[in-house]
Design an enzyme around this catalytic site. Structure first.
Site, PDB file in Angstrom:
ATOM      1  N   SER A  62       4.267  -8.411  -2.809  1.00 36.17           N
ATOM      2  CA  SER A  62       4.680  -7.183  -2.428  1.00 36.17           C
ATOM      3  C   SER A  62       4.187  -6.705  -0.634  1.00 36.17           C
ATOM      4  CB  SER A  62       3.578  -6.184  -3.093  1.00 36.17           C
ATOM      5  OG  SER A  62       2.357  -6.496  -3.068  1.00 36.17           O
ATOM      6  N   LYS A  77      -1.024  -3.234   5.473  1.00 34.93           N
ATOM      7  CA  LYS A  77      -0.160  -2.866   4.267  1.00 34.93           C
ATOM      8  C   LYS A  77      -0.407  -1.572   3.922  1.00 34.93           C
ATOM      9  CE  LYS A  77       0.799  -4.815  -0.332  1.00 34.93           C
ATOM     10  NZ  LYS A  77       0.434  -5.889  -1.075  1.00 34.93           N
ATOM     11  N   SER A 115       0.960 -11.810  -3.940  1.00 35.63           N
ATOM     12  CA  SER A 115       1.606 -10.960  -3.161  1.00 35.63           C
ATOM     13  C   SER A 115       1.146 -11.143  -1.673  1.00 35.63           C
ATOM     14  CB  SER A 115       1.220  -9.480  -3.185  1.00 35.63           C
ATOM     15  OG  SER A 115       1.840  -8.988  -4.321  1.00 35.63           O
TER      16      SER A 115
END
Length: 456
Positions: free
Chosen positions: A158, A80, A182
């Site tokens: 996210s 990420k 997330s």
């Protein structure tokens, strides 16, 4: 990537690598090619092919010489875009940071997985500054849920790109962060496993924050076993210390407060079917109301969300300067709400949070884990959320609702696929444990996974 390799777990890939049936150099070439050819180009923000090929080459040599670093050696992995990777700018999903200098060193957990032989293929997409549970990104595009049929649905955020990359079979695992859900949200939406560790289990050095008192890390992957191996490597262990735990006599409590409010019928049916399977496997399951969970939301309504206060403090200069015009307006609007939270409010939230954690812990039996639906609904359509601000914020709040409880109470948690709901989309079941009960949680999840999935 060949159909044979796509969608395999780390365990499946590792078996081929360690026996010499699959060369890490061929695997990384196939992986990069598959990412390049995949129809959805919003999953990755950038790739790191030179690093990936160098790491695959080193892995290939080690394994050929009988010096394997372990079962993760040669396995591709995605990061990420909150994690520093040497030579790559960490954008946190925002064009505002795209002009910053490249990272001069790997984040600590990147170093740890590299030391275990994992091959970093690139940075995955995300909600801007990790401040949404839906995964829409106006800068780098919005990844499409690979489980979608003819209609494009969100992956959730996210950690949107990490979840999509695993669900699409492009990499067997990718790293996420979890401040309000997330990791667990996109895991549930995409029908994969997502493990949120207790906050502080891993080093946060080199990880761009959102709210330090809530931020936690963990992998998105295809199986709990994969998560266990990654967890060990992130803690610089050469092998996991976690053993599979029998479900016979394992105690679970279903938290009836808040978690089921407004839940879709398909979600509840899939969850309850999984609960029945756990009971038939010998688990001891009870239900209880927990008023303290309602108190969390009453506190948020009275004083404001903790995450919003800390996000505003982090981005205060950005929000008051020219960068705000370049940011996602929805992120700006939500972050600016933190300006209303005074210092006395913030200190009151922190004090009450600690008391609520103690209050909840006293209500659990020793070794008992919390059992709930990960989310109250399946992945919604992308386009209506793009077009309607009110719908976006309402959906974001409902999507974050179940998972943020665990962040506020400092739980560890894992989302497991447990069936399908509306539109044939995946549903997740969440196992949660008190802070620092990660080993017990993962040991139980190892045994619960196949039962929850309906495989036995």
């Amino acid at each position: 990537m060949s159909n044979e390799q796509r969608g395999r777990s780390i365990a499946g890939i590792a078996a081929s690598i360690q026996t010499g049936a699959l060369d890490p150099r061929d695997l990384i070439d196939e992986t990069l090619d598959a990412i390049d050819r995949y129809p959805d180009q919003a999953i990755f923000i950038c790739l790191t092919p030179e690093r990936a090929r160098a790491e695959a080459q080193a892995s290939s040599c080690r394994i050929r010489d009988g010096r394997s670093l372990g079962l993760l050696d040669g396995v591709p992995f995605g990061w990420k875009d909150l994690f520093d990777v040497t030579g790559v700018t960490t954008t946190a999903g925002s064009v505002v940071l795209s002009g910053q200098p490249p990272a001069s060193a790997d984040a600590d957990v990147v170093k740890a997985l590299s030391a275990a032989g994992m091959v970093s293929v690139g940075k995955t997409n995300m909600s801007e500054f990790a401040f949404s549970g839906l995964g829409l990104n106006p800068h780098f595009g919005t990844p499409r849920n690979p489980a979608s049929g003819n209609d494009d649905r969100i992956t959730g955020g996210s950690s949107s790109g990490s979840a999509a990359a695993v669900a699409a079979g492009l990499v067997p695992a990718a790293m996420g962060t979890d401040t309000g859900g997330s990791i667990r949200i996109p895991a549930a939406f995409n029908g994969i496993v997502g493990y949120k560790a207790t906050r502080g289990r891993y080093s946060m050095k080199g990880v761009f924050p959102l709210a330090a008192s809530l931020d936690a890390l963990g992998p998105l992957c295809r199986t709990v076993q994969d998560a266990v191996w990654i967890d060990a490597a992130m803690r610089n262990l050469t092998a996991p210390l976690i053993s599979r735990r029998s479900l016979v006599g394992q105690r679970f409590v279903i938290a009836d407060t808040v978690f089921f409010d407004g839940a879709e019928t398909g979600v509840v049916e899939a969850f309850e079917a999984a609960v029945e399977r756990l009971a038939r496997a010998g688990a001891v399951i009870r239900r209880q109301a927990f008023p303290v969970i309602s108190d969390i939301f009453a506190l948020m309504a009275e004083r404001g969300p903790l995450v919003t206060a800390e996000a505003f403090a982090l981005h205060k200069e950005r929000l008051s300067g020219p960068d705000a015009a370049r940011m996602d307006p929805r992120v700006v609007a939500r972050a600016r709400l933190g300006e209303r939270i005074s210092l006395p409010d913030y200190l009151h939230i922190v004090e009450r949070r600690q008391a609520m954690q103690t209050e909840f812990a006293a209500l659990l039996a020793p070794g008992e884990l919390v059992l709930t639906p990960t989310l109250p609904h399946v992945a919604p359509l992308i386009e209506p959320l793009r077009q309607d601000d009110d719908l976006f914020f309402a959906t974001n709040g409902k999507t974050l609702r179940n998972t943020l409880i665990g962040n506020f109470l400092d739980w560890c948690g894992v989302s497991l696929p447990c069936g399908f709901g509306d539109a044939g989309m995946p549903v997740g079941l969440m196992l949660s444990g008190l802070a620092n009960s990660d080993d017990d949680l993962l040991a139980t999840a190892l045994s619960a996974e196949a039962v929850v999935r309906g495989e036995r």
